[in-house]
Design a protein around this motif. Structure first.
Motif, PDB file in Angstrom:
ATOM      1  N   ALA A 131      -5.751   6.670  -2.367  1.00  0.00           N
ATOM      2  CA  ALA A 131      -5.174   6.125  -1.141  1.00  0.00           C
ATOM      3  C   ALA A 131      -6.259   5.852  -0.100  1.00  0.00           C
ATOM      4  CB  ALA A 131      -4.131   7.086  -0.579  1.00  0.00           C
ATOM      5  N   LEU A 132      -7.224   6.744   0.002  1.00  0.00           N
ATOM      6  CA  LEU A 132      -8.302   6.554   0.979  1.00  0.00           C
ATOM      7  C   LEU A 132      -9.156   5.347   0.626  1.00  0.00           C
ATOM      8  CD1 LEU A 132      -9.344  10.270   1.546  1.00  0.00           C
ATOM      9  CD2 LEU A 132      -8.111   8.789   3.134  1.00  0.00           C
ATOM     10  N   LEU A 133      -9.406   5.139  -0.660  1.00  0.00           N
ATOM     11  CA  LEU A 133     -10.166   3.963  -1.083  1.00  0.00           C
ATOM     12  C   LEU A 133      -9.359   2.682  -0.852  1.00  0.00           C
ATOM     13  CD1 LEU A 133     -11.746   5.425  -4.330  1.00  0.00           C
ATOM     14  CD2 LEU A 133     -12.992   4.718  -2.272  1.00  0.00           C
ATOM     15  N   GLY A 134      -8.048   2.749  -1.069  1.00  0.00           N
ATOM     16  CA  GLY A 134      -7.202   1.599  -0.781  1.00  0.00           C
ATOM     17  C   GLY A 134      -7.170   1.286   0.705  1.00  0.00           C
ATOM     18  N   LEU A 135      -7.097   2.329   1.519  1.00  0.00           N
ATOM     19  CA  LEU A 135      -7.126   2.140   2.968  1.00  0.00           C
ATOM     20  C   LEU A 135      -8.434   1.495   3.405  1.00  0.00           C
ATOM     21  CD1 LEU A 135      -5.616   2.699   5.646  1.00  0.00           C
ATOM     22  CD2 LEU A 135      -6.807   4.902   5.720  1.00  0.00           C
ATOM     23  N   ASP A 136      -9.530   1.913   2.803  1.00  0.00           N
ATOM     24  CA  ASP A 136     -10.832   1.332   3.136  1.00  0.00           C
ATOM     25  C   ASP A 136     -10.890  -0.145   2.767  1.00  0.00           C
ATOM     26  OD1 ASP A 136     -13.490   2.006   4.201  1.00  0.00           O
ATOM     27  OD2 ASP A 136     -14.209   1.436   2.224  1.00  0.00           O
ATOM     28  N   ASN A 145       5.679  -7.208 -13.089  1.00  0.00           N
ATOM     29  CA  ASN A 145       5.705  -6.251 -11.975  1.00  0.00           C
ATOM     30  C   ASN A 145       4.517  -5.299 -12.134  1.00  0.00           C
ATOM     31  OD1 ASN A 145       6.533  -4.813  -9.758  1.00  0.00           O
ATOM     32  ND2 ASN A 145       8.242  -3.806 -10.776  1.00  0.00           N
ATOM     33  N   ILE A 146       3.541  -5.416 -11.245  1.00  0.00           N
ATOM     34  CA  ILE A 146       2.241  -4.756 -11.416  1.00  0.00           C
ATOM     35  C   ILE A 146       2.088  -3.586 -10.460  1.00  0.00           C
ATOM     36  CG2 ILE A 146      -0.262  -5.110 -11.135  1.00  0.00           C
ATOM     37  CD1 ILE A 146       0.148  -7.966 -12.120  1.00  0.00           C
ATOM     38  N   ASP A 147       1.497  -2.491 -10.953  1.00  0.00           N
ATOM     39  CA  ASP A 147       1.024  -1.404 -10.101  1.00  0.00           C
ATOM     40  C   ASP A 147      -0.453  -1.657  -9.803  1.00  0.00           C
ATOM     41  OD1 ASP A 147       3.468  -0.135 -10.266  1.00  0.00           O
ATOM     42  OD2 ASP A 147       2.801   1.431 -11.645  1.00  0.00           O
ATOM     43  N   PHE A 148      -0.790  -1.854  -8.539  1.00  0.00           N
ATOM     44  CA  PHE A 148      -2.192  -2.070  -8.189  1.00  0.00           C
ATOM     45  C   PHE A 148      -3.037  -0.839  -8.517  1.00  0.00           C
ATOM     46  CE2 PHE A 148      -0.517  -5.180  -4.895  1.00  0.00           C
ATOM     47  CZ  PHE A 148      -0.922  -6.291  -5.610  1.00  0.00           C
ATOM     48  N   ARG A 149      -4.323  -1.046  -8.709  1.00  0.00           N
ATOM     49  CA  ARG A 149      -5.231   0.066  -9.006  1.00  0.00           C
ATOM     50  C   ARG A 149      -5.083   1.171  -7.954  1.00  0.00           C
ATOM     51  NH1 ARG A 149     -11.254  -1.627  -9.058  1.00  0.00           N
ATOM     52  NH2 ARG A 149     -10.521  -3.067 -10.659  1.00  0.00           N
ATOM     53  N   GLY A 150      -5.054   2.415  -8.450  1.00  0.00           N
ATOM     54  CA  GLY A 150      -4.873   3.556  -7.568  1.00  0.00           C
ATOM     55  C   GLY A 150      -3.435   3.851  -7.212  1.00  0.00           C
ATOM     56  N   HIS A 151      -2.489   3.058  -7.701  1.00  0.00           N
ATOM     57  CA  HIS A 151      -1.072   3.214  -7.371  1.00  0.00           C
ATOM     58  C   HIS A 151      -0.244   3.339  -8.649  1.00  0.00           C
ATOM     59  CE1 HIS A 151      -2.640   1.387  -3.672  1.00  0.00           C
ATOM     60  NE2 HIS A 151      -1.563   1.815  -3.055  1.00  0.00           N
ATOM     61  N   GLY A 152       0.881   4.006  -8.547  1.00  0.00           N
ATOM     62  CA  GLY A 152       1.833   4.074  -9.651  1.00  0.00           C
ATOM     63  C   GLY A 152       1.209   4.557 -10.936  1.00  0.00           C
ATOM     64  N   GLY A 153       1.435   3.798 -12.014  1.00  0.00           N
ATOM     65  CA  GLY A 153       0.919   4.185 -13.319  1.00  0.00           C
ATOM     66  C   GLY A 153      -0.484   3.714 -13.602  1.00  0.00           C
ATOM     67  N   SER A 154      -1.111   3.018 -12.658  1.00  0.00           N
ATOM     68  CA  SER A 154      -2.491   2.557 -12.854  1.00  0.00           C
ATOM     69  C   SER A 154      -3.476   3.693 -12.586  1.00  0.00           C
ATOM     70  CB  SER A 154      -2.790   1.362 -11.936  1.00  0.00           C
ATOM     71  OG  SER A 154      -2.001   0.251 -12.300  1.00  0.00           O
ATOM     72  N   SER A 155      -4.731   3.468 -12.949  1.00  0.00           N
ATOM     73  CA  SER A 155      -5.746   4.512 -12.851  1.00  0.00           C
ATOM     74  C   SER A 155      -5.941   4.994 -11.419  1.00  0.00           C
ATOM     75  CB  SER A 155      -7.100   3.977 -13.337  1.00  0.00           C
ATOM     76  OG  SER A 155      -7.087   3.731 -14.714  1.00  0.00           O
ATOM     77  N   HIS A 156      -6.128   6.317 -11.280  1.00  0.00           N
ATOM     78  CA  HIS A 156      -6.639   6.852 -10.022  1.00  0.00           C
ATOM     79  C   HIS A 156      -8.084   6.386  -9.863  1.00  0.00           C
ATOM     80  CE1 HIS A 156      -3.578  10.412 -10.072  1.00  0.00           C
ATOM     81  NE2 HIS A 156      -3.009   9.239  -9.907  1.00  0.00           N
ATOM     82  N   LEU A 157      -8.556   6.377  -8.630  1.00  0.00           N
ATOM     83  CA  LEU A 157      -9.851   5.765  -8.327  1.00  0.00           C
ATOM     84  C   LEU A 157     -10.848   6.768  -7.776  1.00  0.00           C
ATOM     85  CD1 LEU A 157      -8.528   2.540  -6.557  1.00  0.00           C
ATOM     86  CD2 LEU A 157      -9.172   2.805  -8.948  1.00  0.00           C
ATOM     87  N   SER A 158     -12.125   6.489  -8.075  1.00  0.00           N
ATOM     88  CA  SER A 158     -13.208   7.291  -7.506  1.00  0.00           C
ATOM     89  C   SER A 158     -14.299   6.409  -6.906  1.00  0.00           C
ATOM     90  CB  SER A 158     -13.819   8.198  -8.577  1.00  0.00           C
ATOM     91  OG  SER A 158     -14.313   7.426  -9.664  1.00  0.00           O
ATOM     92  N   GLU A 159     -14.167   5.087  -7.061  1.00  0.00           N
ATOM     93  CA  GLU A 159     -15.176   4.154  -6.566  1.00  0.00           C
ATOM     94  C   GLU A 159     -14.538   3.135  -5.619  1.00  0.00           C
ATOM     95  OE1 GLU A 159     -18.355   4.382  -7.162  1.00  0.00           O
ATOM     96  OE2 GLU A 159     -18.182   6.032  -8.607  1.00  0.00           O
ATOM     97  N   PRO A 160     -15.260   2.681  -4.589  1.00  0.00           N
ATOM     98  CA  PRO A 160     -14.723   1.667  -3.676  1.00  0.00           C
ATOM     99  C   PRO A 160     -14.356   0.381  -4.409  1.00  0.00           C
ATOM    100  CG  PRO A 160     -16.723   2.649  -2.786  1.00  0.00           C
ATOM    101  CD  PRO A 160     -16.620   3.116  -4.208  1.00  0.00           C
ATOM    102  N   PHE A 176       0.848  -1.191   0.000  1.00  0.00           N
ATOM    103  CA  PHE A 176       0.000   0.000   0.000  1.00  0.00           C
ATOM    104  C   PHE A 176       0.888   1.248   0.000  1.00  0.00           C
ATOM    105  CE2 PHE A 176      -2.537   3.013   2.766  1.00  0.00           C
ATOM    106  CZ  PHE A 176      -3.453   3.358   1.773  1.00  0.00           C
ATOM    107  N   LEU A 177       0.479   2.264  -0.764  1.00  0.00           N
ATOM    108  CA  LEU A 177       1.169   3.549  -0.932  1.00  0.00           C
ATOM    109  C   LEU A 177       2.441   3.460  -1.769  1.00  0.00           C
ATOM    110  CD1 LEU A 177       0.860   5.290   2.565  1.00  0.00           C
ATOM    111  CD2 LEU A 177      -0.605   5.577   0.565  1.00  0.00           C
TER     112      LEU A 177
END
Length: 269
Positions: A186-191, A54-69, A32-33
């Motif tokens: 980050a907040l969605l990942g934390l959730d 080598n993967i960037d999880f959703r919401g991290h690195g070069g992957s899409s920013h998130l707006s949904e849980p 995370f982060l």
């Protein structure tokens, strides 16, 4: 960096090494982060022998920013989508922290896709109440003020006292990286982390070889969590990394590389 679309989210990854190698590929899943950059010290030790995804999880690195849980099972689906894109049927899944949690869920939900596990500084249980309260308080601060005020606390959670004392440049670099993380993602990942389900009663179902490794000074997921994981997995070995905290792969790369390559050589060569 390559992108794959999965359920409306772009997942970024790097594909290292040759498709022709007879050895099983390895999938890397970061903390995370962080991002796939977290594995920069492992890639040279691994990619000469195996294909590394080598993967960037959703919401991290070069992957899409998130707006949904999302849930950790959505992250499993993302990794499967990457492997499908590359035509990889089975791999050894290596994950640190949330990366290990994703790998465990992949093993239970898609056992045919997982040949082995490298589980670093991670946990199979639910979030503890103490951590839940702490992380929700940190999330409230981040929502209002951004991650900047939290960086000293995050550094203490991520890096051992040894690393903070002996490798200040490394800590400073990653504090700057943490500061650049998209806050809503980050907040969605934390959730997703806080709401994760417990796998403790299902670990006996996992019949692939596993390496469980943990930093001796990990404050986020201390050694007892990894010891419990090791004891409940039918076929595992435990390695405790001296001088390392939660980001053991960055903090003590030589020792981490040694335990990973020894495990792979003993079980998959």
């Amino acid at each position: 960096m390559i992108l794959v679309e999965n359920r409306g989210v772009s997942i970024a990854f790097e594909d290292h090494g040759s498709e022709a190698t007879p050895r099983l590929p390895i999938v890397l899943g970061h903390s995370f982060l962080c991002s796939g950059e977290m594995w920069r010290e492992q890639l040279p030790a691994l990619e000469g022998e195996r294909r590394i995804i080598n993967i960037d999880f959703r919401g991290h690195g070069g992957s899409s920013h998130l707006s949904e849980p999302f849930t950790l099972y959505d992250a499993v689906s993302d990794v499967i989508a990457v492997l499908d894109e590359l035509g990889i049927e089975r791999a050894v899944w290596c994950g640190l922290s949330i990366g290990g949690m994703v790998a465990l869920r992949a093993t239970l939900e898609h056992p045919e896709r997982v040949a082995g596990l490298i589980l670093m500084d991670t946990d199979a249980g639910p979030e503890t109440l103490v951590h839940m309260l702490e992380y929700r308080a940190m999330g409230a601060v981040a929502r209002r003020f951004g991650l900047g005020p939290l960086l000293p606390s995050v550094a203490r959670l991520m890096f051992s006292a040894t690393t903070r004392r002996e490798q200040p440049a490394l800590v400073a670099e990653w504090k700057a990286r943490f500061a650049s993380v998209d806050v809503p993602s980050a907040l969605l990942g934390l959730d997703a982390l806080i709401k994760r389900d417990s796998l403790l009663e299902r670990l006996a179902e996992i019949d692939v070889p596993a390496l469980v490794a943990v930093g001796e000074e990990d404050r986020s997921l201390p050694v007892p969590f990894s010891r419990r994981l090791h004891e409940r997995l039918p076929d595992s070995r435990l390695a405790i990394i001296p001088g390392a905290g939660h980001l053991s792969a960055l903090e003590q790369p030589e020792r981490v590389n040694e335990v990973i390559t020894d495990f792979l050589a003993s079980r998959f060569d």
